[in-house]
Design a protein around this motif. Structure first.
Motif, PDB file in Angstrom:
ATOM      1  N   GLY A  42      14.060 -16.658 -16.699  1.00 30.17           N
ATOM      2  CA  GLY A  42      14.114 -17.346 -17.769  1.00 30.17           C
ATOM      3  C   GLY A  42      13.018 -17.533 -18.531  1.00 30.17           C
ATOM      4  O   GLY A  42      12.888 -17.100 -19.850  1.00 30.17           O
ATOM      5  N   PHE A  43      11.781 -17.301 -17.805  1.00 32.10           N
ATOM      6  CA  PHE A  43      10.402 -17.163 -18.777  1.00 32.10           C
ATOM      7  C   PHE A  43      10.127 -15.901 -19.350  1.00 32.10           C
ATOM      8  O   PHE A  43       9.793 -15.669 -20.200  1.00 32.10           O
ATOM      9  N   LEU A  44      10.686 -14.893 -18.495  1.00 32.36           N
ATOM     10  CA  LEU A  44      10.658 -13.356 -19.076  1.00 32.36           C
ATOM     11  C   LEU A  44      11.626 -13.530 -20.185  1.00 32.36           C
ATOM     12  O   LEU A  44      11.404 -12.771 -21.278  1.00 32.36           O
ATOM     13  N   ALA A  45      12.659 -13.995 -20.243  1.00 30.70           N
ATOM     14  CA  ALA A  45      13.679 -14.050 -21.340  1.00 30.70           C
ATOM     15  C   ALA A  45      13.046 -14.581 -22.636  1.00 30.70           C
ATOM     16  O   ALA A  45      13.241 -14.059 -23.652  1.00 30.70           O
ATOM     17  N   ASP A  46      12.551 -15.854 -22.379  1.00 31.79           N
ATOM     18  CA  ASP A  46      11.732 -16.387 -23.414  1.00 31.79           C
ATOM     19  C   ASP A  46      10.541 -15.386 -24.060  1.00 31.79           C
ATOM     20  O   ASP A  46      10.479 -15.693 -25.401  1.00 31.79           O
ATOM     21  N   ARG A  47       9.808 -14.802 -23.176  1.00 37.40           N
ATOM     22  CA  ARG A  47       8.731 -13.956 -23.833  1.00 37.40           C
ATOM     23  C   ARG A  47       9.219 -12.728 -24.099  1.00 37.40           C
ATOM     24  O   ARG A  47       8.773 -12.069 -25.210  1.00 37.40           O
ATOM     25  N   HIS A  48      10.197 -12.009 -23.473  1.00 38.65           N
ATOM     26  CA  HIS A  48      10.566 -10.541 -23.820  1.00 38.65           C
ATOM     27  C   HIS A  48      11.931 -10.349 -23.993  1.00 38.65           C
ATOM     28  O   HIS A  48      12.456  -9.274 -24.591  1.00 38.65           O
ATOM     29  N   GLY A  49      12.749 -11.296 -24.223  1.00 38.20           N
ATOM     30  CA  GLY A  49      14.162 -11.095 -24.554  1.00 38.20           C
ATOM     31  C   GLY A  49      15.153 -11.023 -23.301  1.00 38.20           C
ATOM     32  O   GLY A  49      14.929 -10.806 -22.218  1.00 38.20           O
ATOM     33  N   MET A  50      16.484 -11.550 -23.484  1.00 37.65           N
ATOM     34  CA  MET A  50      17.319 -11.680 -22.544  1.00 37.65           C
ATOM     35  C   MET A  50      17.652 -10.303 -21.972  1.00 37.65           C
ATOM     36  O   MET A  50      17.748 -10.072 -20.650  1.00 37.65           O
ATOM     37  N   ASP A  51      17.599  -9.086 -22.731  1.00 34.92           N
ATOM     38  CA  ASP A  51      17.920  -7.916 -22.153  1.00 34.92           C
ATOM     39  C   ASP A  51      16.986  -7.503 -21.303  1.00 34.92           C
ATOM     40  O   ASP A  51      17.335  -6.756 -20.257  1.00 34.92           O
TER      41      ASP A  51
ATOM     42  N   ALA B  73      15.123  -9.561 -19.335  1.00 37.23           N
ATOM     43  CA  ALA B  73      15.115 -10.090 -18.327  1.00 37.23           C
ATOM     44  C   ALA B  73      16.257  -9.796 -17.437  1.00 37.23           C
ATOM     45  O   ALA B  73      16.053  -9.746 -16.108  1.00 37.23           O
ATOM     46  N   ARG B  74      17.394  -9.554 -17.860  1.00 33.77           N
ATOM     47  CA  ARG B  74      18.723  -9.023 -17.107  1.00 33.77           C
ATOM     48  C   ARG B  74      18.223  -7.647 -16.482  1.00 33.77           C
ATOM     49  O   ARG B  74      18.648  -7.421 -15.360  1.00 33.77           O
ATOM     50  N   LYS B  75      17.539  -6.878 -17.082  1.00 31.82           N
ATOM     51  CA  LYS B  75      16.841  -5.646 -16.685  1.00 31.82           C
ATOM     52  C   LYS B  75      16.135  -5.890 -15.166  1.00 31.82           C
ATOM     53  O   LYS B  75      16.628  -5.233 -14.377  1.00 31.82           O
ATOM     54  N   VAL B  76      15.318  -6.655 -15.292  1.00 33.59           N
ATOM     55  CA  VAL B  76      14.391  -7.015 -13.996  1.00 33.59           C
ATOM     56  C   VAL B  76      15.634  -7.709 -12.863  1.00 33.59           C
ATOM     57  O   VAL B  76      15.251  -7.111 -11.837  1.00 33.59           O
ATOM     58  N   ALA B  77      16.439  -8.372 -13.255  1.00 36.14           N
ATOM     59  CA  ALA B  77      17.226  -9.062 -12.295  1.00 36.14           C
ATOM     60  C   ALA B  77      18.075  -7.897 -11.861  1.00 36.14           C
ATOM     61  O   ALA B  77      18.460  -7.913 -10.516  1.00 36.14           O
ATOM     62  N   ASN B  78      18.490  -7.060 -12.501  1.00 31.38           N
ATOM     63  CA  ASN B  78      19.401  -5.957 -12.176  1.00 31.38           C
ATOM     64  C   ASN B  78      18.632  -4.923 -11.338  1.00 31.38           C
ATOM     65  O   ASN B  78      18.978  -4.606 -10.246  1.00 31.38           O
ATOM     66  N   GLU B  79      17.198  -4.688 -11.505  1.00 32.34           N
ATOM     67  CA  GLU B  79      16.441  -3.849 -10.431  1.00 32.34           C
ATOM     68  C   GLU B  79      16.394  -4.258  -9.343  1.00 32.34           C
ATOM     69  O   GLU B  79      16.287  -3.750  -8.206  1.00 32.34           O
ATOM     70  N   ILE B  80      16.216  -5.617  -9.034  1.00 33.92           N
ATOM     71  CA  ILE B  80      15.956  -6.296  -8.006  1.00 33.92           C
ATOM     72  C   ILE B  80      17.290  -6.706  -7.155  1.00 33.92           C
ATOM     73  O   ILE B  80      17.368  -7.362  -6.301  1.00 33.92           O
ATOM     74  N   GLU B  81      18.763  -6.317  -7.924  1.00 36.78           N
ATOM     75  CA  GLU B  81      19.880  -6.612  -7.417  1.00 36.78           C
ATOM     76  C   GLU B  81      19.925  -8.334  -7.301  1.00 36.78           C
ATOM     77  O   GLU B  81      20.552  -8.614  -6.154  1.00 36.78           O
ATOM     78  N   TYR B  82      19.744  -8.963  -8.198  1.00 38.23           N
ATOM     79  CA  TYR B  82      19.689 -10.361  -8.254  1.00 38.23           C
ATOM     80  C   TYR B  82      20.646 -10.932  -9.106  1.00 38.23           C
ATOM     81  O   TYR B  82      20.607 -10.741 -10.421  1.00 38.23           O
ATOM     82  N   ASN B  83      21.466 -11.855  -8.548  1.00 40.73           N
ATOM     83  CA  ASN B  83      22.597 -12.656  -9.563  1.00 40.73           C
ATOM     84  C   ASN B  83      21.755 -13.722 -10.299  1.00 40.73           C
ATOM     85  O   ASN B  83      21.581 -14.782  -9.534  1.00 40.73           O
ATOM     86  N   TRP B  84      21.358 -13.530 -11.217  1.00 41.04           N
ATOM     87  CA  TRP B  84      20.728 -14.446 -12.006  1.00 41.04           C
ATOM     88  C   TRP B  84      21.498 -15.559 -12.427  1.00 41.04           C
ATOM     89  O   TRP B  84      22.384 -15.488 -13.455  1.00 41.04           O
ATOM     90  N   THR B  85      21.082 -16.795 -12.218  1.00 40.27           N
ATOM     91  CA  THR B  85      21.632 -18.202 -12.703  1.00 40.27           C
ATOM     92  C   THR B  85      21.243 -18.137 -14.093  1.00 40.27           C
ATOM     93  O   THR B  85      20.087 -18.734 -14.425  1.00 40.27           O
ATOM     94  N   GLU B  86      21.623 -17.773 -15.181  1.00 34.99           N
ATOM     95  CA  GLU B  86      21.131 -17.727 -16.593  1.00 34.99           C
ATOM     96  C   GLU B  86      21.260 -19.280 -17.256  1.00 34.99           C
ATOM     97  O   GLU B  86      20.286 -19.114 -18.305  1.00 34.99           O
TER      98      GLU B  86
END
Length: 197
Positions: free
Chosen positions: A163-172, A174-187
């Motif tokens: 969420g901090f990354l989304a606030d600083r760098h955008g939702m896309d 943050a979702r890319k980082v979550a996808n890279e670590i294969e994590y189901n992010w609670t947004e």
């Protein structure tokens, strides 16, 4: 941006290494350093040691201060030297992030007074009793009030970090980082499904 992790004995493993995995992947944007009051090796109940530097050696203000939780917080809430250092560094930092019962340590500083914050749901009563002047939000997965980010228990630190990354760098981003670590992010930061009704 530099991230200073405030370490103490009996920290919670994922509180530290979840956010460290997320921010550490972004070495071109974030640098991670680990500190404790006395420096040296800090360990926890899982037997995970980590080498730290003395908090007093932080030369310039940390841009981001990250305070984990864990069973060690039950002792450290009464460690005035640590609370004083957390207070000093939190005031100087651009952002302060807490995971799990780490919010109890920040609450002890008084810096969360009249601010919205959350914490581990199992330990929520204990954490909220450390400072009744905080606007404790039991429903939140993570809460934001100004520069202060506080998260619920253990794995929620990863959700908050994203969420901090989304606030600083955008939702896309943050979702890319979550996808890279294969994590189901609670947004949704405002709805923690671990809250007991």
């Amino acid at each position: 941006m530099g991230i200073a992790f405030v370490m103490f004995d009996d920290y919670e493993t994922l509180d530290v290494f979840g956010p460290a995995e997320i921010f550490g992947r972004l070495a071109d944007l974030y640098t991670l350093k680990f500190y404790s009051l006395e420096g040296g090796i800090i360990s926890n109940r899982h037997g995970v040691p980590i080498m730290t530097e003395k908090l007093e050696t932080i030369g310039i203000k940390p841009e981001i201060l990250l305070i984990p939780g864990g069973y060690g917080t039950r002792k450290e809430v009464d460690n005035l030297s640590l609370i004083d250092k957390i207070t000093e560094l939190s005031k100087a930092s651009n952002y302060v992030l807490t995971v799990c019962t780490g919010s109890a340590l920040l609450a002890k500083s008084g810096l969360l007074d009249r601010k919205r914050a959350t914490s581990n749901k199992i330990a929520f009563s204990w954490v909220s009793s450390q400072n009744t002047n905080v606007n404790w939000d039991k429903r939140a997965r993570w809460a934001i009030d100004g520069k202060y980010y506080t998260s619920s228990g253990v794995s929620a630190g990863m959700d908050m970090s994203l969420g901090f990354l989304a606030d600083r760098h955008g939702m896309d981003f943050a979702r890319k980082v979550a996808n890279e670590i294969e994590y189901n992010w609670t947004e949704n930061k405002d709805d923690d499904n671990f809250v007991a009704e």
